[in-house]
Design an enzyme around this catalytic site. Structure first.
Site, PDB file in Angstrom:
ATOM      1  CE1 TYR A 110      15.784 -10.869 -22.811  1.00 48.67           C
ATOM      2  CE2 TYR A 110      14.401  -8.802 -22.553  1.00 48.67           C
ATOM      3  CZ  TYR A 110      14.615 -10.221 -22.667  1.00 48.67           C
ATOM      4  OH  TYR A 110      13.200 -10.742 -22.749  1.00 48.67           O
ATOM      5  CG  ASN A 262       9.212  -5.640 -21.394  1.00 49.11           C
ATOM      6  OD1 ASN A 262      10.592  -5.510 -21.097  1.00 49.11           O
ATOM      7  ND2 ASN A 262       8.425  -6.368 -20.487  1.00 49.11           N
ATOM      8  CD  GLN A 350     -29.128  -1.414  19.321  1.00 53.35           C
ATOM      9  OE1 GLN A 350     -28.123  -0.919  19.677  1.00 53.35           O
ATOM     10  NE2 GLN A 350     -29.510  -2.677  19.246  1.00 53.35           N
ATOM     11  NE  ARG A 356     -28.356  -0.773  15.221  1.00 52.27           N
ATOM     12  CZ  ARG A 356     -27.954  -1.849  16.014  1.00 52.27           C
ATOM     13  NH1 ARG A 356     -26.757  -1.716  16.737  1.00 52.27           N
ATOM     14  NH2 ARG A 356     -28.467  -2.968  16.089  1.00 52.27           N
ATOM     15  CG  ASN A 386      14.133  -6.238 -18.322  1.00 49.99           C
ATOM     16  OD1 ASN A 386      15.083  -5.570 -17.649  1.00 49.99           O
ATOM     17  ND2 ASN A 386      14.383  -7.255 -18.943  1.00 49.99           N
ATOM     18  CE  LYS A 458     -43.948 -10.263  -5.329  1.00 56.27           C
ATOM     19  NZ  LYS A 458     -43.309 -10.824  -4.199  1.00 56.27           N
ATOM     20  CD  GLU A 486       9.569 -16.426 -22.034  1.00 56.92           C
ATOM     21  OE1 GLU A 486      10.391 -17.197 -22.804  1.00 56.92           O
ATOM     22  OE2 GLU A 486      10.108 -15.864 -21.005  1.00 56.92           O
ATOM     23  CG  ASN A 489      11.917 -15.770 -18.343  1.00 60.15           C
ATOM     24  OD1 ASN A 489      12.995 -15.887 -17.596  1.00 60.15           O
ATOM     25  ND2 ASN A 489      11.504 -15.098 -19.325  1.00 60.15           N
TER      26      ASN A 489
END
Length: 718
Positions: A110, A262, A350, A356, A386, A458, A486, A489
């Protein structure tokens, strides 16, 4: 690992052929992935910074880090250079020779004898011509000449891609000559950068389109361009000359074009840059949260180790421990404790969630960013093209390592984490500038004498809302927008580079937020300093006037009103100074109202004394107020002026805190000034100083200096 010699004659340096026992130890790489996460996140960031600053990056295929990629990307060849491992030459040559021998033998492979992708059924014996055509048809990008917006990939990202691609090809599975890798290295080391299109890749058969422009420069295509060290535009001939490549343009041999294009290097290269910054921003967010707790007079209990140990998450435990370290011994925390004990009802029991629960909020984001970093480090050390040439087994393996899913997924996750950090930062900023929530700081962190002509931060709060909104939008995933490509594919594809680009935008926006927030925290630190000096001045003035007016009666006797002084000083302690400092003696402001109330309350208890003008407390009220109006405004102005001239009566508490290095850096090194409407400087000018320093990496050392004494563990439970 031990290498089996009998079957690995093409890749002696690789760990593919291993004895069965060793292979079974970690055949799926989970142990390796887990081991990479050992130790604290802060220690890892310190290692990254150290690697970033090394003058040489040595490539061997398997040890590249995101910090090294970031270093090469952001610096020129004069600052850091790339060296190739000579030990890799034999493996690279073996795979290249294998491809050529296969052509001679008529082996069908390929991308060597076939067409590409959905048209791989086509055949040809013209291997070199096929590679040439591959580069030509992939040069499909648009650079957008004539438009205001750039469609060229940032040169730093291109440099990152070049480095990562070299690292992949060095491993000897791609069928390319070592000389081509040396040429790319020369381009990097001489700061010659090919021009790549910003868009056009789906990172699924790798980053085909952008990488083809690197190949185009190497082969001398007439449309290829590069930039020089000073940004000058170069054609291929001049680029080779400036890089010192004297072998001429390359005539690509079979498979070499495919080897160059690739792969996932563009997406993973940019991801490396992004993650280097993201890790530092994560640590910065922890320290800024601790400073926020200091200036907000927060209760440090939220960092207690037991709370976080019971939740089990390491990111949360570390975030809390870092904040605990900053707050441990903090002069602000000590003072806040006194304030809370004096009047426990003055603020909620709290603290609000933005303070917190900041460790619980930041912890998962740190874990996500750290996991993404390790995923990208695996990717940049992977072989991702590949087919793969397995010389040892005399075969070409047709697979899909070009699929950049680790990039797309890790970048989507990182972007979501960055958005969450930004959301917390905005929540903290909103509390900081709001006088309903900030425990006595002025509205908008106004620094001037007249709040009617000074609106402080501000505009910055509006800008922060804008930044945060855009950052939250960017948190949306990219990877769920895949389109089949593509001729069906490439029907699933990672969109890795797109996600990396969006995450780079998110990093940039979070830097804008961090810069604005850091300047605001420095403003709050200075306002606390001013508050302390003004409060001491007011107490002293009230005490002096009380002694002068309230102590002695008309006939020189001790007056009953003298007992009011102690209660008056309690009023000053409890009243927020910035609620009245601009006009301290105004009858509409709380100070005078509450001081008068002290006298009135005492007078109501002085029933018999009020019948005689010489012992009446009511009779003293006007005299006290008139005298205070003469003394107090002058003393407040004097205290302000002394502080502005660097002669405060009380030094700035920040000097006694572990967060001091950041404050000192902003104020002394960057000269980012205390903001007030009385000065010409706009807030944006000061924010820009910090933002620029952040982009230049100058904030790293003061940030880490805040934590230099941390031993990597929470305080012991006792």
């Amino acid at each position: 690992m031990e290498y089996a010699n009998e079957n690995c004659n093409g890749h002696a340096s690789q760990d593919i052929c291993v004895k069965g026992h060793d292979q079974q130890l970690d055949p799926l790489n989970w142990n390796m992935a887990a081991d990479a996460l050992k130790g604290s996140h802060l220690d890892e960031v310190k290692r990254m910074v150290k690697e970033f600053r090394k003058p040489v990056v040595r490539l061997g295929g398997e040890t590249l880090t995101v910090a090294q990629v970031a270093a090469i990307a952001s610096q020129s060849g004069t600052d850091v250079t790339v060296q190739l491992s000579e030990a890799s030459r034999a493996g690279v040559k073996a795979s290249s020779d294998w491809v050529l021998q296969g052509m001679i033998n008529g082996t069908d492979s390929y991308g060597v004898t076939t067409g590409f992708g959905a048209t791989s059924h086509r055949r040809t014996k013209e291997g070199a011509a096929l590679q040439k055509e591959l580069i030509r048809f992939l040069n499909a990008g648009i650079f957008g000449n004539g438009t205001e917006s750039s469609h060229t990939l940032p040169h730093s990202a291109t440099r990152a891609a070049m480095l990562v691609r070299i690292n992949t090809l060095l491993q000897g599975y791609s069928g390319i000559r070592f000389e081509i890798l040396e040429a790319i290295t020369k381009l990097l080391n001489n700061n010659i950068t090919p021009c790549l299109p910003l868009r056009g890749t789906i990172t699924a058969s790798g980053d085909l389109v952008p990488l083809s422009y690197i190949a185009g420069l190497l082969t001398g295509r007439p449309n290829s361009k590069a930039t020089g060290p000073n940004g000058e535009l170069l054609d291929a001939v001049k680029a080779f000359q400036r890089a010192g490549i004297d072998t001429g343009f390359f005539e690509l041999q079979p498979k070499e074009g495919l080897a160059l294009v690739n792969g996932t290097a563009v997406g993973s290269g940019l991801a490396s840059m992004v993650l280097f910054d993201a890790n530092i921003l994560a640590v910065l967010s922890e320290v800024l949260s601790a400073i926020f707790a200091e200036v907000m007079q927060g209760k440090p209990e939220f960092t207690d180790y037991l709370t976080h140990k019971l939740k089990h998450h390491p990111g949360q435990i570390e975030a809390a421990a870092i904040m605990e370290h900053i707050l441990d011994g903090s002069s602000y925390v000590k003072e806040a404790k006194i304030v809370h004990e004096m009047d426990p009802l003055q603020k909620p029991k709290q603290d609000r969630y933005a303070l917190r629960t900041s460790p619980q909020w930041l912890g998962p984001q740190i874990e996500v960013i750290r996991a993404a970093t390790k995923m990208i480090e695996r990717e940049i050390n992977s072989v991702n093209d590949n087919p793969l040439i397995d010389v040892s087994r005399n075969k070409a393996l047709h697979g899909g390592n070009f699929q950049g899913t680790p990039i797309g997924v890790s970048m989507d996750n990182t972007r979501l984490a960055l958005a969450s950090i930004g959301k917390l930062m905005f929540a903290q900023f909103s509390e900081l500038v709001n006088d309903y929530y900030n425990n006595g700081l002025p509205s908008n962190l106004t620094g001037g004498r007249n709040p009617s002509l000074d609106y402080g931060f501000k505009g910055a709060e509006i800008a922060m809302a804008s930044y945060c909104s855009e950052l939250q939008f960017l948190a949306n995933p990219v990877t769920n927008h895949v389109q089949s490509a593509e001729q069906h594919n490439q029907d699933v594809n990672s969109l890795g580079l797109i996600s990396s680009r969006k995450t780079a935008e998110a990093v940039d926006i979070l830097k804008l937020m961090s810069s604005t927030y850091l300047v605001a925290l420095c403003q709050a630190i200075d306002l606390r300093h001013l508050e302390e000096n003004l409060k001491a001045t007011v107490k002293n003035s009230v005490s002096l006037v009380a002694k002068k007016v309230l102590t002695i009666g008309e006939k020189g006797e001790l007056h009953h009103s003298r007992f009011c002084e102690k209660d008056m000083l309690k009023v000053v302690d409890r009243e927020y100074i910035f609620a009245y400092a601009d006009d301290a003696c105004s009858a509409t402001y709380p100070l005078m109202q509450k001081l008068r109330q002290v006298l009135v309350d005492r007078a109501l208890l002085n029933v018999d004394g009020e019948k005689d003008s010489s012992t009446s407390i009511f009779q003293k009220i006007k005299a006290f107020e008139e005298e205070l109006k003469v003394v107090l405004p002058k003393e407040i102005e004097r205290a302000r002026s002394d502080l502005e001239q660097g002669k405060p009566a009380i030094p700035n508490r920040i000097q006694e805190c572990r967060s001091y290095p950041l404050y000192k850096f902003v104020r002394e090194e960057l000269k980012a000034n205390y903001l007030t409407g009385e000065k010409v400087q706009s807030p944006g000018e000061e924010f820009d100083k910090v933002f620029t320093a952040m982009n230049e990496g100058k904030l790293v050392d003061p940030l880490l200096n805040c934590l230099k004494e941390w031993n990597g563990a929470p305080l012991p439970l006792c």
